[in-house]
Motif scaffolding. Structure first.
Motif, PDB file in Angstrom:
ATOM      1  N   GLY B  82       0.748  -1.124   0.024  1.00  0.00           N
ATOM      2  CA  GLY B  82      -0.020  -0.026  -0.002  1.00  0.00           C
ATOM      3  C   GLY B  82       0.693   1.248  -0.103  1.00  0.00           C
ATOM      4  O   GLY B  82       0.422   2.207   0.327  1.00  0.00           O
ATOM      5  N   MET B 107     -12.138   3.369  -0.844  1.00  0.00           N
ATOM      6  CA  MET B 107     -11.111   2.515  -1.609  1.00  0.00           C
ATOM      7  C   MET B 107      -9.696   2.364  -1.748  1.00  0.00           C
ATOM      8  O   MET B 107      -8.898   1.628  -1.962  1.00  0.00           O
ATOM      9  CB  MET B 107     -11.376   2.894  -3.118  1.00  0.00           C
ATOM     10  CG  MET B 107     -12.784   2.603  -3.493  1.00  0.00           C
ATOM     11  SD  MET B 107     -13.342   3.129  -5.077  1.00  0.00           S
ATOM     12  CE  MET B 107     -14.901   2.791  -5.172  1.00  0.00           C
ATOM     13  N   GLY B 108      -9.263   3.673  -0.872  1.00  0.00           N
ATOM     14  CA  GLY B 108      -7.826   3.615  -0.567  1.00  0.00           C
ATOM     15  C   GLY B 108      -7.331   2.789   0.790  1.00  0.00           C
ATOM     16  O   GLY B 108      -6.225   2.326   0.829  1.00  0.00           O
ATOM     17  N   TYR B 110      -8.485  -0.685   0.785  1.00  0.00           N
ATOM     18  CA  TYR B 110      -8.636  -2.103   0.273  1.00  0.00           C
ATOM     19  C   TYR B 110      -7.483  -2.909   0.975  1.00  0.00           C
ATOM     20  O   TYR B 110      -7.402  -4.104   1.103  1.00  0.00           O
ATOM     21  CB  TYR B 110      -8.935  -2.096  -1.233  1.00  0.00           C
ATOM     22  CG  TYR B 110     -10.192  -1.954  -1.584  1.00  0.00           C
ATOM     23  CD1 TYR B 110     -11.379  -1.266  -0.820  1.00  0.00           C
ATOM     24  CD2 TYR B 110     -10.885  -2.481  -2.765  1.00  0.00           C
ATOM     25  CE1 TYR B 110     -12.476  -1.109  -1.204  1.00  0.00           C
ATOM     26  CE2 TYR B 110     -12.136  -2.531  -2.895  1.00  0.00           C
ATOM     27  CZ  TYR B 110     -13.177  -1.820  -2.261  1.00  0.00           C
ATOM     28  OH  TYR B 110     -14.184  -1.800  -2.422  1.00  0.00           O
ATOM     29  N   GLY B 111      -6.217  -2.342   0.598  1.00  0.00           N
ATOM     30  CA  GLY B 111      -5.034  -2.904   0.753  1.00  0.00           C
ATOM     31  C   GLY B 111      -4.812  -3.572   2.267  1.00  0.00           C
ATOM     32  O   GLY B 111      -4.021  -4.208   2.511  1.00  0.00           O
ATOM     33  N   ARG B 117     -13.073  -7.522   1.997  1.00  0.00           N
ATOM     34  CA  ARG B 117     -12.933  -6.040   2.148  1.00  0.00           C
ATOM     35  C   ARG B 117     -14.084  -5.428   2.885  1.00  0.00           C
ATOM     36  O   ARG B 117     -14.792  -4.538   2.416  1.00  0.00           O
ATOM     37  CB  ARG B 117     -13.271  -5.540   0.598  1.00  0.00           C
ATOM     38  CG  ARG B 117     -12.324  -6.315  -0.448  1.00  0.00           C
ATOM     39  CD  ARG B 117     -10.966  -5.741  -0.459  1.00  0.00           C
ATOM     40  NE  ARG B 117     -10.213  -6.644  -1.526  1.00  0.00           N
ATOM     41  CZ  ARG B 117      -8.890  -6.767  -1.605  1.00  0.00           C
ATOM     42  NH1 ARG B 117      -8.058  -6.847  -0.412  1.00  0.00           N
ATOM     43  NH2 ARG B 117      -8.295  -7.420  -2.422  1.00  0.00           N
ATOM     44  N   ILE B 118     -14.336  -6.042   4.054  1.00  0.00           N
ATOM     45  CA  ILE B 118     -15.092  -5.458   5.043  1.00  0.00           C
ATOM     46  C   ILE B 118     -14.466  -4.335   5.858  1.00  0.00           C
ATOM     47  O   ILE B 118     -13.484  -4.976   6.653  1.00  0.00           O
ATOM     48  CB  ILE B 118     -15.915  -6.559   5.734  1.00  0.00           C
ATOM     49  CG1 ILE B 118     -16.567  -7.375   4.813  1.00  0.00           C
ATOM     50  CG2 ILE B 118     -16.955  -5.929   6.920  1.00  0.00           C
ATOM     51  CD1 ILE B 118     -17.102  -8.462   5.399  1.00  0.00           C
ATOM     52  N   PRO B 119     -14.877  -3.195   5.889  1.00  0.00           N
ATOM     53  CA  PRO B 119     -13.983  -2.033   6.519  1.00  0.00           C
ATOM     54  C   PRO B 119     -14.243  -2.404   8.237  1.00  0.00           C
ATOM     55  O   PRO B 119     -15.213  -2.827   8.816  1.00  0.00           O
ATOM     56  CB  PRO B 119     -14.768  -0.936   6.273  1.00  0.00           C
ATOM     57  CG  PRO B 119     -15.673  -1.206   5.152  1.00  0.00           C
ATOM     58  CD  PRO B 119     -16.048  -2.487   5.180  1.00  0.00           C
ATOM     59  N   GLN B 163      -5.164   5.727   2.331  1.00  0.00           N
ATOM     60  CA  GLN B 163      -4.304   4.775   1.995  1.00  0.00           C
ATOM     61  C   GLN B 163      -2.997   4.758   3.017  1.00  0.00           C
ATOM     62  O   GLN B 163      -2.272   3.859   2.783  1.00  0.00           O
ATOM     63  CB  GLN B 163      -4.231   4.762   0.603  1.00  0.00           C
ATOM     64  CG  GLN B 163      -3.270   3.418  -0.119  1.00  0.00           C
ATOM     65  CD  GLN B 163      -2.990   3.507  -1.349  1.00  0.00           C
ATOM     66  OE1 GLN B 163      -3.912   4.064  -2.349  1.00  0.00           O
ATOM     67  NE2 GLN B 163      -2.113   2.973  -1.727  1.00  0.00           N
TER      68      GLN B 163
END
Lengths: 286, 310
Positions: B82, B107-108, B110-111, B117-119, B163
């Motif tokens: 990232g 979306m930043g 995701y890594g 991809r659950i926040p 990110q």
């Protein structure tokens, strides 16, 4: 009114259509936003020779259709890579070539192949083995979409960000292509090769007019696809008309309603917003 | 929040060449190195290989020869960690896409998330921090197409912040952006530099480069020059990088010369002109304040660019 439910073939047709409608509707959000409508149309025509060959050879139709669709997709990307011909022209050349081969095959073996059921679908006479194939395809598609929808969303919206995060962009592209081919194959039985593309675009386009959130758009598209497919199959019993035609006419009606009455993107909403703007700032009036 | 890492931040390209499948050599033997805590401009005309180099640095394309490393790690590894954040050109984004400001900034992250991809709470916090920092917190539920030009730009800067990228690449960040937004972004970039990050800005807007970039990489099919702005941004180097594409207006031959005390006002439409003095000395302010000094500079030159200088 409950008469259709007393026939086994009608019951099968109803739930299979609903399932296919839901799966196609779910995927349609991606297809419309990715700008793959033409690709969907192309694949739905390109599977025809595969279906014909599979029936002739006594193999599962889904296998033939799927192979044929992927071959067409591969041919398109190969020609696109090797020539400066524009993409839409390449797609046009390849899919019509496949479709023509299919038509030719069907016309050469009229005893074993039914042109009408391949081109227009025949959900009322679907064989139990085909039902099984459809359920398997749907299950795989839904599973992939549930697990990967956020990655596919990022890939559709901003492939460069996906790349910058080290996501497997190429694999995501192929996943989406695979899902498109699979759902095309599934929808073929319900509405036929010609109308498959409507199942894969119209619910998504309608949902797009109704919401600004991607997750909601997917669910809404899926619900619209399921409802219209069920209602279309149901109506076709009384109308004694083509199931595919009924389903797609209903989907288009839904799109029309959203187009006019949509809360934000609808024609009436746009007019209201315009009027409000003119009231606040009359100087904007030409 | 400074991104944690064991090695000091560097970005290095060694002998990077890119040849496209049709045989066109877009970039040959590009070599440069940058340390962390830098704002560096990537400057070159269209077709100079600037965007090709940009793509190679981000790992969007694999060079046919040479390597790109970030903190001595290959770009792919840096991507997975990232480290590489990307702010796209405004024209590249589909603004009609059904996502809101919060979605885009998320979306930043995701890594940092798992396969689904659950926040998690930490992701939500990072997004909230980033949104507050660029002043978009109150607009987080807006669909991205409903933002103004400056806000649109800031959404993607916020994504790079969320990110926590160590290397942040901005593609033409100032095209179509008003002066206020430009200043806001520059302020933000300076803060990021102070945190030790490496900011790389691809631009053709020469005038704003000395204002906020401390380093410059000049591109024309290869790296012509790389180093501190005051050393690289010379009339001679720019001539080499831009050739005939650069319009030049020689002040000493200006018709406004003496009778009005050489009071010259330079107006441009949207891009700041680059003004160079004798010996390539960089001018940051309007010269009219230094009237006498200017009169003494016989070979004083003024370089403007494109549509702006007529």
């Amino acid at each position: 009114m409950l008469q259709p439910f007393s026939y086994d073939y009608m019951l099968t047709a109803l739930w299979v259509s609903t399932l296919i409608g839901a799966v196609c509707g779910l995927l349609s959000g991606f297809i419309t936003l990715k700008g793959w409508s033409l690709m969907g149309d192309a694949l739905s025509h390109a599977v025809v020779p595969g279906v014909a060959l599979a029936y002739l050879a006594g193999l599962p139709f889904a296998l033939g259709a799927f192979t044929s669709g992927l071959l067409a997709a591969a041919a398109m990307s190969f020609v696109k890579l090797k020539t400066p011909v524009r993409e839409d022209a390449v797609i046009g050349v390849v899919f019509t070539a496949f479709f023509a081969c299919g038509i030719l095959l069907i016309s050469l073996f009229p005893a074993q192949l039914d042109l009408k059921s391949i081109i227009f679908g025949n959900i009322l006479a679907i064989a139990p083995g085909d039902v099984l194939q459809l359920v398997a395809i749907s299950a795989v598609c839904v599973a992939v979409l549930v697990l990967q929808w956020r990655d596919l969303l990022l890939f559709s919206f901003d492939p460069n960000q996906a790349r910058a995060l080290g996501l497997p962009v190429r694999r995501l592209h192929l996943t989406l292509l695979f899902l498109l081919s699979a759902t095309t194959v599934a929808a073929l039985q319900a509405v036929g090769a010609i109308l498959v593309v409507a199942m894969l675009i119209t619910p998504g386009a309608t949902a797009y007019l109704l919401t600004d959130r991607f997750g909601r758009m997917l669910l809404l598209g899926s619900a619209l696809g399921a409802i219209t497919a069920f209602a279309g199959a149901y109506a076709s019993y009384f109308l004694d008309g083509a199931t595919g035609g009924c389903i797609v006419v209903l989907q288009t009606a839904g799109f029309f309603l959203a187009f006019v009455f949509g809360p934000k993107h609808g024609l009436l909403a746009a007019r209201r917003a315009n009027r409000r703007l003119c009231l606040v700032r009359p100087s904007l009036e030409p | 929040m400074t991104p944690a890492s064991d090695r000091p931040l560097t970005l290095a390209a060694r002998g990077v060449s890119v040849t496209y499948p049709n045989g066109h050599i877009a970039l040959a033997d590009a070599t440069f190195a940058l340390p962390g805590g830098t704002i560096c401009a990537l400057v070159g005309v269209n077709g100079s290989g600037k965007s090709t180099l940009f793509k190679a640095l981000m790992g969007f394309l694999t060079p046919s020869a040479g390597t790109v490393t970030i903190s001595d790690a290959p770009v792919r590894e840096a991507q997975r960690r990232g480290w590489v954040a990307y702010v796209p050109q405004t024209e590249e984004v589909d603004w009609t896409f059904p996502v809101n400001v919060h979605d885009v900034v998320m979306m930043g992250r995701y890594g940092y998330m798992n396969f689904l991809r659950i926040p998690r709470a930490v992701d939500r916090e990072a997004v909230a921090d980033a949104l507050r920092r660029v002043g978009l917190w109150d607009l987080r539920d807006r669909q991205i197409g409903e933002l103004s030009g400056g806000q649109k730009k800031r959404v993607f800067v916020a994504r790079a912040l969320a990110q926590q990228g160590r290397v942040i690449l901005l593609d033409e960040p100032f095209t179509g952006v008003d002066v206020k937004t430009e200043e806001a972004i520059v302020t933000l970039l300076r803060e990021l530099r102070a945190e030790g990050r490496l900011i790389l800005v691809s631009t053709h807007n020469l005038g704003s480069v000395p204002e906020f970039c401390d380093h410059v990489v000049l591109i024309n099919r290869t790296v012509l020059a790389c180093g501190p702005t005051s050393e690289v941004f010379t009339a001679e180097n720019l001539q080499r990088a831009f050739g005939g594409a650069l319009r030049q207006f020689d002040l000493s031959r200006s018709t406004v010369e003496d009778h009005d005390g050489r009071q010259v006002t330079v107006l441009t439409d949207d891009e700041r002109p680059l003004v160079l003095g004798q010996g390539g000395h960089l001018e940051y302010r309007d010269r009219s304040a230094h009237e006498k000094l200017v009169a003494e500079r016989e070979a004083g030159k003024e370089l403007g660019r494109g549509k702006s200088s007529e």
